[in-house]
Scaffold this motif. Structure first.
Motif, PDB file in Angstrom:
ATOM      1  N   VAL A 127       0.845  -1.205   0.000  1.00  0.00           N
ATOM      2  CA  VAL A 127       0.000   0.000   0.000  1.00  0.00           C
ATOM      3  C   VAL A 127       0.871   1.243   0.000  1.00  0.00           C
ATOM      4  CG1 VAL A 127      -1.714   1.311   1.327  1.00  0.00           C
ATOM      5  CG2 VAL A 127      -1.911  -1.183   1.149  1.00  0.00           C
ATOM      6  N   PHE A 128       1.925   1.224   0.812  1.00  0.00           N
ATOM      7  CA  PHE A 128       2.879   2.327   0.888  1.00  0.00           C
ATOM      8  C   PHE A 128       3.445   2.647  -0.497  1.00  0.00           C
ATOM      9  CE2 PHE A 128       7.140   4.065   1.550  1.00  0.00           C
ATOM     10  CZ  PHE A 128       6.951   4.990   2.567  1.00  0.00           C
ATOM     11  N   GLN A 129       3.909   1.620  -1.199  1.00  0.00           N
ATOM     12  CA  GLN A 129       4.515   1.813  -2.510  1.00  0.00           C
ATOM     13  C   GLN A 129       3.509   2.324  -3.534  1.00  0.00           C
ATOM     14  OE1 GLN A 129       6.533  -1.620  -4.157  1.00  0.00           O
ATOM     15  NE2 GLN A 129       7.760  -0.304  -5.468  1.00  0.00           N
ATOM     16  N   LYS A 130       2.298   1.807  -3.512  1.00  0.00           N
ATOM     17  CA  LYS A 130       1.278   2.237  -4.470  1.00  0.00           C
ATOM     18  C   LYS A 130       0.933   3.714  -4.290  1.00  0.00           C
ATOM     19  CE  LYS A 130      -3.187   1.039  -6.495  1.00  0.00           C
ATOM     20  NZ  LYS A 130      -3.476   2.444  -6.822  1.00  0.00           N
ATOM     21  N   ILE A 131       0.773   4.136  -3.029  1.00  0.00           N
ATOM     22  CA  ILE A 131       0.451   5.544  -2.769  1.00  0.00           C
ATOM     23  C   ILE A 131       1.582   6.447  -3.234  1.00  0.00           C
ATOM     24  CG2 ILE A 131       0.005   7.246  -0.958  1.00  0.00           C
ATOM     25  CD1 ILE A 131      -1.395   4.996   0.619  1.00  0.00           C
ATOM     26  N   ILE A 132       2.818   6.046  -2.959  1.00  0.00           N
ATOM     27  CA  ILE A 132       3.981   6.834  -3.406  1.00  0.00           C
ATOM     28  C   ILE A 132       4.023   6.908  -4.922  1.00  0.00           C
ATOM     29  CG2 ILE A 132       6.505   6.912  -3.508  1.00  0.00           C
ATOM     30  CD1 ILE A 132       5.557   7.681  -0.778  1.00  0.00           C
ATOM     31  N   ASN A 133       3.871   5.775  -5.577  1.00  0.00           N
ATOM     32  CA  ASN A 133       3.925   5.746  -7.042  1.00  0.00           C
ATOM     33  C   ASN A 133       2.821   6.591  -7.669  1.00  0.00           C
ATOM     34  OD1 ASN A 133       6.099   4.020  -6.857  1.00  0.00           O
ATOM     35  ND2 ASN A 133       4.944   2.173  -7.322  1.00  0.00           N
ATOM     36  N   ASP A 134       1.616   6.469  -7.140  1.00  0.00           N
ATOM     37  CA  ASP A 134       0.477   7.189  -7.708  1.00  0.00           C
ATOM     38  C   ASP A 134       0.578   8.698  -7.486  1.00  0.00           C
ATOM     39  OD1 ASP A 134      -0.525   4.768  -8.482  1.00  0.00           O
ATOM     40  OD2 ASP A 134      -2.099   4.660  -6.953  1.00  0.00           O
ATOM     41  N   SER A 135       1.232   9.103  -6.410  1.00  0.00           N
ATOM     42  CA  SER A 135       1.311  10.533  -6.078  1.00  0.00           C
ATOM     43  C   SER A 135       2.539  11.217  -6.669  1.00  0.00           C
ATOM     44  CB  SER A 135       1.324  10.712  -4.559  1.00  0.00           C
ATOM     45  OG  SER A 135       2.495  10.154  -3.994  1.00  0.00           O
ATOM     46  N   ASN A 136       3.501  10.429  -7.121  1.00  0.00           N
ATOM     47  CA  ASN A 136       4.777  10.980  -7.602  1.00  0.00           C
ATOM     48  C   ASN A 136       4.553  11.971  -8.749  1.00  0.00           C
ATOM     49  OD1 ASN A 136       7.479  11.452  -8.119  1.00  0.00           O
ATOM     50  ND2 ASN A 136       8.041   9.288  -8.074  1.00  0.00           N
ATOM     51  N   GLY A 137       5.010  13.202  -8.548  1.00  0.00           N
ATOM     52  CA  GLY A 137       4.888  14.236  -9.563  1.00  0.00           C
ATOM     53  C   GLY A 137       3.623  15.062  -9.481  1.00  0.00           C
ATOM     54  N   ASN A 138       2.726  14.693  -8.577  1.00  0.00           N
ATOM     55  CA  ASN A 138       1.440  15.385  -8.482  1.00  0.00           C
ATOM     56  C   ASN A 138       1.336  16.348  -7.303  1.00  0.00           C
ATOM     57  OD1 ASN A 138       0.394  14.034 -10.753  1.00  0.00           O
ATOM     58  ND2 ASN A 138      -0.183  12.277  -9.497  1.00  0.00           N
ATOM     59  N   TYR A 139       2.403  16.486  -6.523  1.00  0.00           N
ATOM     60  CA  TYR A 139       2.361  17.339  -5.335  1.00  0.00           C
ATOM     61  C   TYR A 139       3.607  18.212  -5.254  1.00  0.00           C
ATOM     62  CZ  TYR A 139      -1.566  14.512  -3.743  1.00  0.00           C
ATOM     63  OH  TYR A 139      -2.786  13.881  -3.647  1.00  0.00           O
ATOM     64  N   ASN A 140       3.447  19.325  -4.515  1.00  0.00           N
ATOM     65  CA  ASN A 140       4.589  20.199  -4.261  1.00  0.00           C
ATOM     66  C   ASN A 140       5.473  19.649  -3.150  1.00  0.00           C
ATOM     67  OD1 ASN A 140       2.062  22.168  -4.899  1.00  0.00           O
ATOM     68  ND2 ASN A 140       3.912  22.925  -5.861  1.00  0.00           N
ATOM     69  N   LYS A 141       4.826  19.060  -2.129  1.00  0.00           N
ATOM     70  CA  LYS A 141       5.562  18.514  -1.000  1.00  0.00           C
ATOM     71  C   LYS A 141       5.002  17.145  -0.626  1.00  0.00           C
ATOM     72  CE  LYS A 141       7.960  22.312  -0.588  1.00  0.00           C
ATOM     73  NZ  LYS A 141       9.383  22.346  -1.030  1.00  0.00           N
ATOM     74  N   TYR A 142       5.910  16.274  -0.163  1.00  0.00           N
ATOM     75  CA  TYR A 142       5.546  14.921   0.233  1.00  0.00           C
ATOM     76  C   TYR A 142       5.983  14.715   1.682  1.00  0.00           C
ATOM     77  CZ  TYR A 142       5.370  14.409  -4.841  1.00  0.00           C
ATOM     78  OH  TYR A 142       5.091  14.584  -6.179  1.00  0.00           O
ATOM     79  N   ILE A 143       5.024  14.556   2.580  1.00  0.00           N
ATOM     80  CA  ILE A 143       5.316  14.325   3.992  1.00  0.00           C
ATOM     81  C   ILE A 143       5.041  12.853   4.288  1.00  0.00           C
ATOM     82  CG2 ILE A 143       4.747  14.955   6.357  1.00  0.00           C
ATOM     83  CD1 ILE A 143       3.755  17.658   5.208  1.00  0.00           C
ATOM     84  N   ILE A 144       6.081  12.146   4.641  1.00  0.00           N
ATOM     85  CA  ILE A 144       5.997  10.687   4.732  1.00  0.00           C
ATOM     86  C   ILE A 144       6.289  10.219   6.147  1.00  0.00           C
ATOM     87  CG2 ILE A 144       6.777   8.512   3.732  1.00  0.00           C
ATOM     88  CD1 ILE A 144       5.602  10.424   1.664  1.00  0.00           C
ATOM     89  N   MET A 145       5.442   9.333   6.654  1.00  0.00           N
ATOM     90  CA  MET A 145       5.655   8.679   7.933  1.00  0.00           C
ATOM     91  C   MET A 145       6.001   7.212   7.628  1.00  0.00           C
ATOM     92  SD  MET A 145       3.003   8.649  11.162  1.00  0.00           S
ATOM     93  CE  MET A 145       2.984  10.425  11.342  1.00  0.00           C
ATOM     94  N   PRO A 146       7.290   6.899   7.493  1.00  0.00           N
ATOM     95  CA  PRO A 146       7.675   5.560   7.012  1.00  0.00           C
ATOM     96  C   PRO A 146       7.612   4.472   8.071  1.00  0.00           C
ATOM     97  CG  PRO A 146       9.616   6.877   7.434  1.00  0.00           C
ATOM     98  CD  PRO A 146       8.439   7.774   7.706  1.00  0.00           C
ATOM     99  N   THR A 147       7.492   4.846   9.367  1.00  0.00           N
ATOM    100  CA  THR A 147       7.571   3.906  10.488  1.00  0.00           C
ATOM    101  C   THR A 147       8.796   3.009  10.299  1.00  0.00           C
ATOM    102  OG1 THR A 147       6.043   2.286   9.494  1.00  0.00           O
ATOM    103  CG2 THR A 147       5.090   4.009  10.828  1.00  0.00           C
ATOM    104  N   ASN A 148       8.652   1.719  10.526  1.00  0.00           N
ATOM    105  CA  ASN A 148       9.812   0.819  10.397  1.00  0.00           C
ATOM    106  C   ASN A 148       9.618  -0.184   9.256  1.00  0.00           C
ATOM    107  OD1 ASN A 148       7.769  -0.610  11.588  1.00  0.00           O
ATOM    108  ND2 ASN A 148       8.926  -1.248  13.396  1.00  0.00           N
ATOM    109  N   LEU A 149       8.936   0.258   8.201  1.00  0.00           N
ATOM    110  CA  LEU A 149       8.693  -0.624   7.055  1.00  0.00           C
ATOM    111  C   LEU A 149       9.991  -0.935   6.316  1.00  0.00           C
ATOM    112  CD1 LEU A 149       5.476   0.966   5.486  1.00  0.00           C
ATOM    113  CD2 LEU A 149       5.636  -1.247   6.630  1.00  0.00           C
ATOM    114  N   ASP A 150      10.256  -2.210   6.098  1.00  0.00           N
ATOM    115  CA  ASP A 150      11.421  -2.623   5.320  1.00  0.00           C
ATOM    116  C   ASP A 150      11.241  -2.194   3.861  1.00  0.00           C
ATOM    117  OD1 ASP A 150      12.698  -3.799   7.462  1.00  0.00           O
ATOM    118  OD2 ASP A 150      11.838  -5.789   7.097  1.00  0.00           O
TER     119      ASP A 150
END
Length: 332
Positions: A127-150
């Motif tokens: 889910v993390f990767q899909k949201i990142i991929n889908d949003s890439n290039g569509n925002y001015n800023k990206y605020i990410i809470m990665p937690t401890n995901l490998d």
């Protein structure tokens, strides 16, 4: 082409002149939703400017959600609402009351003319990767809470490097990005040290640490404190139907486990703060009143939202450690 105007020696970068021209035309009602814009090549030829200049203008409009692109076909008007100057994506791990406090604080402090879209990955790397991929290039800023995901760091690094901010938890792989974060190892150590005189009346400290959502630094800091100060301790993955022994103190990161421990203590007719103790992680209004008050170790999530908004508004690239405090109540 008639709605794009570019003047030399105006003192305004040409890509911004393209943006202003398109915005002005939309406001006048001369460009409608889904109407196609001139191709990048056409604008280049018309005004004898570089392809990069036109692409920069179109990509900025795309980030703000004003236009969209279709591969191989071109750029189109997405909305006639041009007041929004910035689009920000917030990718949180999960929704809870303290994350809500953080979000509300950020919204209040980021100011007007900013669109903030919030998503949740629920500790799922796909889910993390899909949201990142889908949003890439569509925002001015990206605020990410990665937690401890490998694997999260590699995915985050596919985003525009100058537009990424890390929130709540960071690590060595992400130390090139600006961040507002908690130092969980230090926070739990310092919190327990501050409460040492209260803890001395107990026999054993027990950390309930499932390890799925919880930061690893929390466990490291807990163990170090117990070893440095000579406390008997245990780390258990879950509470389940464990019997509470008099003289135990439970350090509880997850509120679900907090409920289980309190329920079990009532079945055993134990008195909280006398027979056993509790330290909960993350302050909430309810913990002020439950069982006459639950002791907490917590960062200030409202302050975290303020710092993050201020950092983005001022275009600062810093790594700021958010403060944590121990709030002693009846449960200790």
């Amino acid at each position: 082409m008639k709605f794009i105007t570019i003047q030399n020696n105006l003192g305004i970068p040409k890509y911004k002149q393209i943006i202003y021209s398109i915005e002005k035309t939309i406001v006048k009602g001369l460009l409608k939703k889904d109407e196609k814009l001139p191709s990048i090549n056409k604008v280049c030829l018309e005004f004898s400017i570089s392809r990069d200049t036109v692409l920069l203008a179109y990509e900025e409009l795309k980030k703000r959600g004003i236009i969209y692109s279709i591969l191989g076909k071109g750029y189109y008007i997405k909305t006639i609402e041009v007041k929004v100057k910035k689009r920000i994506i917030l990718l949180f791990d999960e929704l809870n009351i303290f994350k809500e406090d953080l979000y509300n604080s950020f919204i209040v402090n980021i100011g007007m003319n900013t669109q903030v879209d919030i998503f949740f990955h629920h500790f799922n790397i796909q889910v993390f990767q899909k949201i990142i991929n889908d949003s890439n290039g569509n925002y001015n800023k990206y605020i990410i809470m990665p937690t401890n995901l490998d694997g999260a760091a590699a995915i985050i690094k596919t985003l525009p490097v100058d537009d990424v901010y890390i929130l709540d938890q960071t690590n060595l792989e992400l130390n090139s990005f600006p961040a507002v974060y908690q130092n969980h190892k230090k926070d739990i150590y310092n919190g327990l040290e501050e409460g040492e005189t209260k803890l001395n009346k107990y026999k054993k400290l027990i950390l309930i640490f499932p390890g799925f959502r919880e930061p690893v630094g929390m466990k490291i800091g807990f163990k170090k404190f117990c070893e440095d100060f000579g406390f008997s301790y245990m780390v258990i993955p879950e509470f389940k139907d464990r019997k509470i022994i008099k003289g135990e103190v439970y350090i509880i990161p997850d509120d679900r486990d907090l409920v289980k421990v309190i329920e079990k203590s009532k079945l055993q007719n134990l008195i909280l703060g006398v027979d056993f103790g509790i330290i909960s992680y993350n302050e909430t209004p309810l913990k002020k009143v439950v069982e006459n008050g639950i002791t907490t170790i917590s960062t200030d999530f409202v302050e975290m939202g303020k710092i993050l908004a201020r950092m983005i508004l001022n275009e600062k690239k810093e790594q700021i450690e958010n403060k944590s405090t121990l709030i002693i109540r009846h449960s200790l």
